[in-house]
Motif scaffolding. Structure first.
Motif, PDB file in Angstrom:
ATOM      1  N   PRO A 117      54.323  81.137  76.230  1.00 48.03           N
ATOM      2  CA  PRO A 117      54.929  79.799  76.333  1.00 48.03           C
ATOM      3  C   PRO A 117      54.053  78.686  75.760  1.00 48.03           C
ATOM      4  O   PRO A 117      54.575  77.711  75.216  1.00 48.03           O
ATOM      5  CB  PRO A 117      55.140  79.615  77.848  1.00 48.03           C
ATOM      6  N   THR A 118      52.720  78.845  75.862  1.00 50.17           N
ATOM      7  CA  THR A 118      51.818  77.811  75.322  1.00 50.17           C
ATOM      8  C   THR A 118      51.971  77.682  73.815  1.00 50.17           C
ATOM      9  O   THR A 118      52.096  76.574  73.272  1.00 50.17           O
ATOM     10  CB  THR A 118      50.344  78.143  75.679  1.00 50.17           C
ATOM     11  N   VAL A 119      51.965  78.838  73.114  1.00 48.59           N
ATOM     12  CA  VAL A 119      52.107  78.815  71.646  1.00 48.59           C
ATOM     13  C   VAL A 119      53.501  78.329  71.255  1.00 48.59           C
ATOM     14  O   VAL A 119      53.643  77.514  70.321  1.00 48.59           O
ATOM     15  CB  VAL A 119      51.822  80.218  71.058  1.00 48.59           C
ATOM     16  N   ALA A 120      54.534  78.787  71.963  1.00 50.29           N
ATOM     17  CA  ALA A 120      55.908  78.353  71.647  1.00 50.29           C
ATOM     18  C   ALA A 120      56.041  76.835  71.803  1.00 50.29           C
ATOM     19  O   ALA A 120      56.636  76.166  70.950  1.00 50.29           O
ATOM     20  CB  ALA A 120      56.906  79.073  72.557  1.00 50.29           C
ATOM     21  N   TYR A 121      55.479  76.291  72.868  1.00 50.23           N
ATOM     22  CA  TYR A 121      55.572  74.843  73.108  1.00 50.23           C
ATOM     23  C   TYR A 121      54.818  74.065  72.033  1.00 50.23           C
ATOM     24  O   TYR A 121      55.294  73.011  71.558  1.00 50.23           O
ATOM     25  CB  TYR A 121      54.999  74.504  74.494  1.00 50.23           C
ATOM     26  N   SER A 122      53.652  74.583  71.614  1.00 50.73           N
ATOM     27  CA  SER A 122      52.840  73.875  70.617  1.00 50.73           C
ATOM     28  C   SER A 122      53.538  73.787  69.263  1.00 50.73           C
ATOM     29  O   SER A 122      53.217  72.916  68.444  1.00 50.73           O
ATOM     30  CB  SER A 122      51.476  74.570  70.454  1.00 50.73           C
ATOM     31  N   LEU A 123      54.504  74.666  69.012  1.00 46.77           N
ATOM     32  CA  LEU A 123      55.203  74.705  67.724  1.00 46.77           C
ATOM     33  C   LEU A 123      56.535  73.939  67.721  1.00 46.77           C
ATOM     34  O   LEU A 123      57.218  73.887  66.704  1.00 46.77           O
ATOM     35  CB  LEU A 123      55.445  76.158  67.300  1.00 46.77           C
ATOM     36  N   LEU A 124      56.901  73.351  68.874  1.00 43.43           N
ATOM     37  CA  LEU A 124      58.137  72.567  68.928  1.00 43.43           C
ATOM     38  C   LEU A 124      57.983  71.286  68.112  1.00 43.43           C
ATOM     39  O   LEU A 124      56.966  70.600  68.185  1.00 43.43           O
ATOM     40  CB  LEU A 124      58.492  72.214  70.381  1.00 43.43           C
ATOM     41  N   GLU A 125      59.013  70.959  67.342  1.00 46.23           N
ATOM     42  CA  GLU A 125      58.950  69.774  66.479  1.00 46.23           C
ATOM     43  C   GLU A 125      59.573  68.544  67.132  1.00 46.23           C
ATOM     44  O   GLU A 125      59.247  67.409  66.787  1.00 46.23           O
ATOM     45  CB  GLU A 125      59.653  70.075  65.145  1.00 46.23           C
ATOM     46  N   GLN A 126      60.501  68.757  68.063  1.00 43.61           N
ATOM     47  CA  GLN A 126      61.196  67.660  68.743  1.00 43.61           C
ATOM     48  C   GLN A 126      60.807  67.638  70.228  1.00 43.61           C
ATOM     49  O   GLN A 126      60.343  68.639  70.758  1.00 43.61           O
ATOM     50  CB  GLN A 126      62.729  67.853  68.632  1.00 43.61           C
TER      51      GLN A 126
ATOM     52  N   SER B 166      65.265  66.325  74.412  1.00 43.62           N
ATOM     53  CA  SER B 166      66.330  66.067  73.437  1.00 43.62           C
ATOM     54  C   SER B 166      66.865  67.368  72.836  1.00 43.62           C
ATOM     55  O   SER B 166      68.065  67.514  72.590  1.00 43.62           O
ATOM     56  CB  SER B 166      65.811  65.143  72.321  1.00 43.62           C
ATOM     57  N   THR B 167      65.967  68.358  72.627  1.00 49.46           N
ATOM     58  CA  THR B 167      66.410  69.651  72.090  1.00 49.46           C
ATOM     59  C   THR B 167      67.320  70.375  73.083  1.00 49.46           C
ATOM     60  O   THR B 167      68.383  70.889  72.718  1.00 49.46           O
ATOM     61  CB  THR B 167      65.198  70.551  71.755  1.00 49.46           C
ATOM     62  N   LEU B 168      66.921  70.402  74.370  1.00 48.94           N
ATOM     63  CA  LEU B 168      67.726  71.073  75.381  1.00 48.94           C
ATOM     64  C   LEU B 168      69.070  70.386  75.579  1.00 48.94           C
ATOM     65  O   LEU B 168      70.085  71.027  75.838  1.00 48.94           O
ATOM     66  CB  LEU B 168      66.969  71.141  76.714  1.00 48.94           C
ATOM     67  N   ASN B 169      69.072  69.060  75.445  1.00 53.19           N
ATOM     68  CA  ASN B 169      70.327  68.304  75.520  1.00 53.19           C
ATOM     69  C   ASN B 169      71.286  68.750  74.433  1.00 53.19           C
ATOM     70  O   ASN B 169      72.502  68.816  74.631  1.00 53.19           O
ATOM     71  CB  ASN B 169      70.058  66.803  75.390  1.00 53.19           C
ATOM     72  N   SER B 170      70.727  69.040  73.258  1.00 51.88           N
ATOM     73  CA  SER B 170      71.553  69.486  72.129  1.00 51.88           C
ATOM     74  C   SER B 170      72.107  70.897  72.371  1.00 51.88           C
ATOM     75  O   SER B 170      73.219  71.218  71.982  1.00 51.88           O
ATOM     76  CB  SER B 170      70.732  69.493  70.835  1.00 51.88           C
ATOM     77  N   VAL B 171      71.288  71.743  73.019  1.00 51.98           N
ATOM     78  CA  VAL B 171      71.710  73.120  73.288  1.00 51.98           C
ATOM     79  C   VAL B 171      72.782  73.128  74.380  1.00 51.98           C
ATOM     80  O   VAL B 171      73.875  73.660  74.207  1.00 51.98           O
ATOM     81  CB  VAL B 171      70.511  73.992  73.735  1.00 51.98           C
ATOM     82  N   ASN B 172      72.438  72.537  75.537  1.00 57.24           N
ATOM     83  CA  ASN B 172      73.332  72.513  76.693  1.00 57.24           C
ATOM     84  C   ASN B 172      72.783  71.506  77.710  1.00 57.24           C
ATOM     85  O   ASN B 172      71.749  71.759  78.323  1.00 57.24           O
ATOM     86  CB  ASN B 172      73.412  73.917  77.313  1.00 57.24           C
TER      87      ASN B 172
ATOM     88  N   PHE C 215      61.084  77.027  76.861  1.00 52.17           N
ATOM     89  CA  PHE C 215      60.507  76.739  75.537  1.00 52.17           C
ATOM     90  C   PHE C 215      61.107  77.656  74.476  1.00 52.17           C
ATOM     91  O   PHE C 215      61.270  77.265  73.316  1.00 52.17           O
ATOM     92  CB  PHE C 215      58.979  76.893  75.559  1.00 52.17           C
ATOM     93  N   GLY C 216      61.436  78.893  74.882  1.00 52.01           N
ATOM     94  CA  GLY C 216      62.069  79.836  73.938  1.00 52.01           C
ATOM     95  C   GLY C 216      63.432  79.341  73.488  1.00 52.01           C
ATOM     96  O   GLY C 216      63.795  79.470  72.308  1.00 52.01           O
ATOM     97  N   ALA C 217      64.199  78.753  74.430  1.00 48.43           N
ATOM     98  CA  ALA C 217      65.518  78.203  74.079  1.00 48.43           C
ATOM     99  C   ALA C 217      65.365  77.076  73.059  1.00 48.43           C
ATOM    100  O   ALA C 217      66.105  77.006  72.064  1.00 48.43           O
ATOM    101  CB  ALA C 217      66.222  77.691  75.338  1.00 48.43           C
ATOM    102  N   ALA C 218      64.386  76.198  73.297  1.00 45.97           N
ATOM    103  CA  ALA C 218      64.161  75.067  72.381  1.00 45.97           C
ATOM    104  C   ALA C 218      63.672  75.551  71.017  1.00 45.97           C
ATOM    105  O   ALA C 218      64.148  75.086  69.970  1.00 45.97           O
ATOM    106  CB  ALA C 218      63.147  74.100  73.004  1.00 45.97           C
ATOM    107  N   TYR C 219      62.725  76.505  71.018  1.00 43.11           N
ATOM    108  CA  TYR C 219      62.148  76.989  69.756  1.00 43.11           C
ATOM    109  C   TYR C 219      63.193  77.698  68.896  1.00 43.11           C
ATOM    110  O   TYR C 219      63.298  77.460  67.682  1.00 43.11           O
ATOM    111  CB  TYR C 219      60.974  77.935  70.040  1.00 43.11           C
ATOM    112  N   THR C 220      63.983  78.581  69.505  1.00 44.63           N
ATOM    113  CA  THR C 220      64.983  79.325  68.716  1.00 44.63           C
ATOM    114  C   THR C 220      66.088  78.395  68.218  1.00 44.63           C
ATOM    115  O   THR C 220      66.621  78.597  67.118  1.00 44.63           O
ATOM    116  CB  THR C 220      65.602  80.471  69.553  1.00 44.63           C
ATOM    117  N   TYR C 221      66.421  77.366  68.996  1.00 45.66           N
ATOM    118  CA  TYR C 221      67.439  76.400  68.556  1.00 45.66           C
ATOM    119  C   TYR C 221      66.938  75.599  67.352  1.00 45.66           C
ATOM    120  O   TYR C 221      67.659  75.437  66.358  1.00 45.66           O
ATOM    121  CB  TYR C 221      67.798  75.452  69.700  1.00 45.66           C
ATOM    122  N   GLU C 222      65.698  75.132  67.430  1.00 46.20           N
ATOM    123  CA  GLU C 222      65.122  74.354  66.324  1.00 46.20           C
ATOM    124  C   GLU C 222      65.031  75.159  65.032  1.00 46.20           C
ATOM    125  O   GLU C 222      65.189  74.626  63.935  1.00 46.20           O
ATOM    126  CB  GLU C 222      63.709  73.879  66.693  1.00 46.20           C
TER     127      GLU C 222
END
Length: 492
Positions: A201-210, A214-220, A288-295
């Motif tokens: 989760p640490t690496v996944a979070y560090s790679l989020l661009e947004q 706001s990303t989770l709002n876009s997903v659901n 964080f996985g939901a946000a990363y895969t969506y982005e």
């Protein structure tokens, strides 16, 4: 499969088998050594062993998958489990350690029930042993299925080959090393899981661009709600998973094996730190996985594989192999614990009690090893039906153990007036309530009762009522039983 991943996984298997060989030379000369490690585990090994055998693939696949789909509303399961585990360490661990040793050196949970209530009929022992063997065979098969699917999806092997590889390694170190091997391998596996649930989760979070919100709002948008699409009753059901801890034989048997009751506070601190970090890591992996895969427009067909997907996408093959070993560690640590508890019940509670009362330690250890192999073969047989709803059976088994054994364990440790009749009534009422709640003909709007309230809640309540009511309307426990209770109180 990448060479780096093969190297990491081969190293992991070699270490597990090496620990089994070490334990074989250390503690398998007598039945207490084989089944309980001679009651000599350090608090760190006992705590991480309890955590690793508890969590299984659920912490790396189930909870991240639920978070990926529903968001923060699934966190209530983790909160309930953390609360239940803490209460288990606080209420059950010290007393069970003292009581099982005082009660004729009880080695298994059915052994303890029988000795605690001076059950000459062996009825408590038989009923609890049957419950353990049946539920744990099903429980074990769910872990075998998880191993088969992991090898199939990540390593390119056939599903059936995955079943045999996973079970084969676990059976080897459990068969030869017994409880010490299971506990030491669980300790190592707990460390691997701990690192993996921080790293991913640490690496996944560090790679989020947004920003995450706001990303989770876009997903659901419901993912940001702590209630989500569920209800208050749903939150209570989720948190009620924590009630199951008091009756899980493969977890509470670890408390019986700690070298001294004075080590319990240390074990509790280590165990709870591990569990909180692991649970937060699993929750974060899903979110964080939901946000990363969506982005990154990555399609996730099975939400429960989000940990696998992130491991393979974000890390070098050597590290990815280590992270996949963490999932194997979670699966195998639970299978080994369940195999050993089932083996203990077959050996101590059925074979020794009814067939060979004067059996030597060598004979009992040999029967224990044969029992491990038999239960494993049955688990593989069940796992061949890959479409069976084994995940539901795991949920049902957790509730069954929690309702049948949980109130019985708590009352037996704290209530002097409890007697044999109350113990038997509580166990039977708890188990039958769970079964009726799941499979009974009663429905609401055409849906089963368990779809509205997790079956452990009514099971736990009715079992507790049965214990108190039946104990009070039947004769008081014999004098030797109350004297033993007072001795335990004095020592504590």
């Amino acid at each position: 499969m990448e060479t780096g991943m093969i190297i990491s996984l081969t190293l992991y298997f070699v270490v597990m088998l090496g620990i089994g060989l070490y334990a074989y030379k250390q503690s398998t000369s007598d039945v207490s050594g084989y089944m309980l490690g001679g009651r000599n585990l350090s608090p760190s090994v006992a705590a991480l062993s309890a955590g690793a055998s508890d969590m299984s693939g659920w912490i790396l696949m189930g909870l991240p998958g639920a978070m990926f789909v529903t968001g923060f509303s699934s966190t209530w399961i983790a909160i309930g489990l953390i609360a239940g585990a803490w209460l288990n360490y606080f209420l059950v661990a010290p007393r069970l350690r003292v009581y099982t040793e005082k009660a004729n050196d009880s080695i298994t949970i059915p052994d303890y029930f029988s000795n605690r209530f001076n059950d000459k009929s062996n009825l408590l022992r038989v009923v609890s042993a049957v419950v353990i063997i049946v539920f744990f065979t099903l429980y074990t098969s769910s872990g075998v299925v998880a191993g088969g699917k992991l090898f199939e999806s990540s390593f390119g092997l056939s599903y059936e080959m995955g079943l045999y590889v996973t079970t084969g390694v676990v059976v080897l170190y459990t068969l030869f090393g017994g409880f010490l091997a299971v506990s030491l391998t669980d300790f190592v596996q707990g460390c691997i899981m701990f690192i993996a649930l921080i790293l991913v989760p640490t690496v996944a979070y560090s790679l989020l661009e947004q920003p995450l919100e706001s990303t989770l709002n876009s997903v659901n948008p419901d993912m940001l709600s702590w209630i989500g699409a569920g209800s208050t009753l749903g939150i209570i059901s989720a948190m009620a998973w924590g009630l199951g801890y008091f009756g899980q034989p493969h977890i509470i048997v670890r408390f019986m094996s700690v070298r001294s009751v004075k080590d319990m506070p240390t074990a509790r601190r280590i165990g709870m730190t591990w569990m909180i970090v692991a649970a937060v890591g699993a929750v974060a992996t899903g979110i964080f996985g939901a946000a990363y895969t969506y982005e990154n427009n990555i399609v996730v067909k099975d939400p429960e594989t989000i940990f696998l997907i992130l491991s393979e996408l974000l890390f070098h093959p050597l590290i990815a192999g280590f992270l996949l070993a963490a999932i194997l560690a979670a699966i195998m640590s639970t299978i080994s614990s369940q195999l050993l508890v089932s083996s203990s019940s077959l050996t101590e509670d059925l074979y020794k009690t009814f067939l060979r009362k004067d059996a030597s330690d060598f004979e009992l250890v040999t029967v224990g090893r044969i029992s491990v192999a038999i239960v494993a073969l049955f688990a593989i047989y069940l796992a061949y039906d890959r479409d069976s709803s084994i995940l539901d059976l795991v949920s049902n088994a957790w509730a069954g153990f929690g309702a049948a054994f949980g109130p019985l364990v708590l009352f037996s440790l704290y209530w002097k007036r409890m007697n044999f009749a109350g113990a038997l009534a509580g166990m039977l009422v708890g188990a039958f309530t769970v079964l009726i709640w799941i499979y009974g003909p009663f429905t609401i709007d055409g849906k089963s009762l368990s779809s509205f309230m997790y079956e452990i809640v009514p099971g736990f309540i009715f079992s507790s009522i049965a214990i108190v009511a039946v104990s009070l309307v039947t004769s008081e426990p014999a004098e030797d039983i109350t004297i033993l209770f007072d001795e335990v109180e004095k020592e504590l």
